[in-house]
Design a protein around this motif. Structure first.
Motif, PDB file in Angstrom:
ATOM      1  N   UNK A   1      24.179  31.098  35.968  1.00  0.00           N
ATOM      2  CA  UNK A   1      24.147  31.741  37.295  1.00  0.00           C
ATOM      3  C   UNK A   1      22.964  32.704  37.310  1.00  0.00           C
ATOM      4  N   UNK A   2      22.135  32.598  38.340  1.00  0.00           N
ATOM      5  CA  UNK A   2      20.916  33.406  38.426  1.00  0.00           C
ATOM      6  C   UNK A   2      20.988  34.274  39.683  1.00  0.00           C
ATOM      7  N   UNK A   3      20.978  35.579  39.477  1.00  0.00           N
ATOM      8  CA  UNK A   3      21.001  36.501  40.623  1.00  0.00           C
ATOM      9  C   UNK A   3      19.568  36.957  40.877  1.00  0.00           C
ATOM     10  N   UNK A   4      19.012  36.515  41.993  1.00  0.00           N
ATOM     11  CA  UNK A   4      17.621  36.841  42.285  1.00  0.00           C
ATOM     12  C   UNK A   4      17.537  37.946  43.330  1.00  0.00           C
ATOM     13  N   UNK A   5      17.004  39.078  42.894  1.00  0.00           N
ATOM     14  CA  UNK A   5      16.804  40.210  43.803  1.00  0.00           C
ATOM     15  C   UNK A   5      15.329  40.322  44.164  1.00  0.00           C
ATOM     16  N   UNK A   6      14.485  39.520  43.518  1.00  0.00           N
ATOM     17  CA  UNK A   6      13.036  39.716  43.615  1.00  0.00           C
ATOM     18  C   UNK A   6      12.275  38.536  44.174  1.00  0.00           C
ATOM     19  N   UNK A   7      12.745  37.331  43.922  1.00  0.00           N
ATOM     20  CA  UNK A   7      11.971  36.149  44.330  1.00  0.00           C
ATOM     21  C   UNK A   7      12.830  35.264  45.219  1.00  0.00           C
ATOM     22  N   UNK A   8      12.253  34.835  46.342  1.00  0.00           N
ATOM     23  CA  UNK A   8      13.003  33.986  47.273  1.00  0.00           C
ATOM     24  C   UNK A   8      13.269  32.618  46.645  1.00  0.00           C
ATOM     25  N   UNK A   9      14.330  31.974  47.115  1.00  0.00           N
ATOM     26  CA  UNK A   9      14.830  30.781  46.433  1.00  0.00           C
ATOM     27  C   UNK A   9      13.811  29.640  46.370  1.00  0.00           C
ATOM     28  N   UNK A  10      13.096  29.387  47.460  1.00  0.00           N
ATOM     29  CA  UNK A  10      12.180  28.240  47.454  1.00  0.00           C
ATOM     30  C   UNK A  10      11.064  28.424  46.425  1.00  0.00           C
ATOM     31  N   UNK A  11      10.326  29.547  46.458  1.00  0.00           N
ATOM     32  CA  UNK A  11       9.316  29.719  45.414  1.00  0.00           C
ATOM     33  C   UNK A  11       9.912  29.859  44.014  1.00  0.00           C
ATOM     34  N   UNK A  12      11.131  30.396  43.922  1.00  0.00           N
ATOM     35  CA  UNK A  12      11.758  30.521  42.598  1.00  0.00           C
ATOM     36  C   UNK A  12      12.024  29.139  42.001  1.00  0.00           C
ATOM     37  N   UNK A  13      12.605  28.256  42.818  1.00  0.00           N
ATOM     38  CA  UNK A  13      12.878  26.901  42.331  1.00  0.00           C
ATOM     39  C   UNK A  13      11.576  26.181  41.980  1.00  0.00           C
ATOM     40  N   UNK A  14      10.543  26.413  42.807  1.00  0.00           N
ATOM     41  CA  UNK A  14       9.241  25.780  42.536  1.00  0.00           C
ATOM     42  C   UNK A  14       8.690  26.273  41.190  1.00  0.00           C
ATOM     43  N   UNK A  15       8.812  27.580  40.945  1.00  0.00           N
ATOM     44  CA  UNK A  15       8.336  28.127  39.663  1.00  0.00           C
ATOM     45  C   UNK A  15       9.126  27.543  38.501  1.00  0.00           C
ATOM     46  N   UNK A  16      10.438  27.375  38.683  1.00  0.00           N
ATOM     47  CA  UNK A  16      11.269  26.764  37.639  1.00  0.00           C
ATOM     48  C   UNK A  16      10.750  25.357  37.332  1.00  0.00           C
ATOM     49  N   UNK A  17      10.533  24.592  38.384  1.00  0.00           N
ATOM     50  CA  UNK A  17      10.072  23.210  38.180  1.00  0.00           C
ATOM     51  C   UNK A  17       8.705  23.183  37.502  1.00  0.00           C
TER      52      UNK A  17
END
Lengths: 181, 211
Positions: free
Chosen positions: A44-60
């Protein structure tokens, strides 16, 4: 900052607070997420800093298996009031809405049953709440996570404002990495 | 240096876009200066036409936590506007607006009232900037009510690119500012898509007898 071997650290400590220099933050958070995704199957990842779309892109981009993650996103709605729904994402209206954040975390612990939770990051909380409130929130969160018997990684920047919080939380988490001496 | 995106438009169009940045910045600066009752120093707007994937390289990553006053364009033009303030500067700005005297306890968190104050400030500055732009292009331009975002590292770029297509060419305008006699400083960043600017440029050319 030396590279943290999270798998080893989490064998010995159930909850860890990692203090990261700001300049290294983006790379460090990807490295920590990659290590966790290589060692656990439900995160489970609680993101307070990066929006979900760019976060998922960075993960990929960093070969992190996004499918292992459930995200609690407390920032996207500050820019996009009605983000597209995603079965693996729960949106919180704003990072300072601690009540909704707390309720959502409990829900995820109960329903998603993660092996480990990542909180990115405490520094965002400190923009809106003072040290006492942030500290109280974290005490309650760590107790909740401990009750569920799962592992937790908290991150924060190494700024002046964070140092008092880090000192307070060193009494709550099992280990602080990169904090004040 | 001419970017690849800039090769797609004429030098007249590029000059017109740069001029709009100058005019808008002037109006926003006057509004901020009047609010603060202080001189506001600004850099010459850095105006470039780039592809979306180049935007990250043009914006300096925040080396500390920052507060952004974010707004999306709603009508007349497509894009986003953000005022980026280091958190310490956002607190000082609120103190200044609330006229806190030296020696009084200074702000170190943003409460609901402070967030409302920053939103109002955003509305004031964006309105000043975009009214100038609207007058220049004779086009009604409307922005969404500003929201407050907080972030650090390279995540601020994500807000500048919210809901902008990956294939778009965009006009990126960035201005550094500081308020004289205070430690308040920040960045004013605007991004507009070339697709949405094209009809405005066509109108301008017609008006000037160039089309």
């Amino acid at each position: 900052m030396d590279r943290v071997n999270l798998a080893e650290e989490l064998k010995r400590n159930k909850s860890i607070l990692i203090v990261i220099p700001t300049q290294e933050y983006s790379m460090a958070i990807m490295d920590l997420s990659l290590q966790l995704s290589n060692n656990y199957s439900r995160l489970a990842y609680i993101s307070m800093n990066k929006m979900i779309t760019p976060l998922k892109r960075s993960f990929e981009d960093n070969d992190i298996d996004v499918k292992k993650f459930f995200f609690i996103d407390a920032i996207t709605k500050t820019a996009i009031p009605n983000p597209p729904s995603d079965p693996n994402v729960a949106f919180i209206p704003a990072p300072n809405d601690l009540t909704k954040l707390s309720i959502q975390i409990t829900k995820v612990l109960q329903t998603f049953d993660p092996d480990c939770i990542i909180f990115d990051s405490l520094s965002t909380l400190l923009i809106y709440e003072d040290n006492t409130i942030t500290s109280q929130f974290m005490h309650s969160l760590v107790n909740k996570i401990n009750a569920f018997g799962i592992r937790a990684v908290f991150t924060c920047l190494n700024g002046d404002k964070e140092m008092q919080l880090v000192r307070d939380l060193s009494l709550v988490v099992d280990k602080v990495i990169g904090g004040p001496a | 240096m001419v970017t690849k995106a800039e090769e797609a438009i004429s030098s007249f169009e590029l000059d017109a876009l740069k001029e709009t940045a100058n005019i808008g910045t002037g109006h926003a600066t006057i509004a901020l200066s009047a609010l603060m009752n202080r001189k506001v120093n600004i850099t010459i707007p850095n105006t470039t036409l780039v592809s979306v994937h180049e935007v990250g390289g043009k914006i300096t990553s925040a080396n500390e936590a920052v507060v952004g006053i974010y707004s999306k364009m709603r009508q007349g033009i497509a894009g986003n506007i953000v005022i980026i303030l280091p958190t310490s500067c956002a607190y000082r700005l609120i103190d200044f607006i609330n006229k806190k005297a030296e020696g009084e306890q200074k702000k170190d968190i943003l409460n609901k009232e402070d967030i409302a104050t920053l939103k109002k400030l955003g509305s004031l500055l964006y309105s000043a900037y975009l009214t100038a732009l609207a007058n220049f292009f004779e086009q009604n331009i409307v922005f969404q009510k500003p929201n407050i975002v907080s972030t650090f590292g390279d995540s601020i770029v994500d807000f500048i690119l919210v809901q902008i297509g990956e294939q778009e060419k965009v006009l990126l305008i960035s201005i550094n500012f500081d308020v004289e006699g205070t430690d308040i400083k920040g960045d004013f960043v605007l991004l507009f898509t070339l697709t949405s600017l094209s009809p405005l440029l066509e109108n301008l050319k017609k008006k000037m007898g160039m089309a």
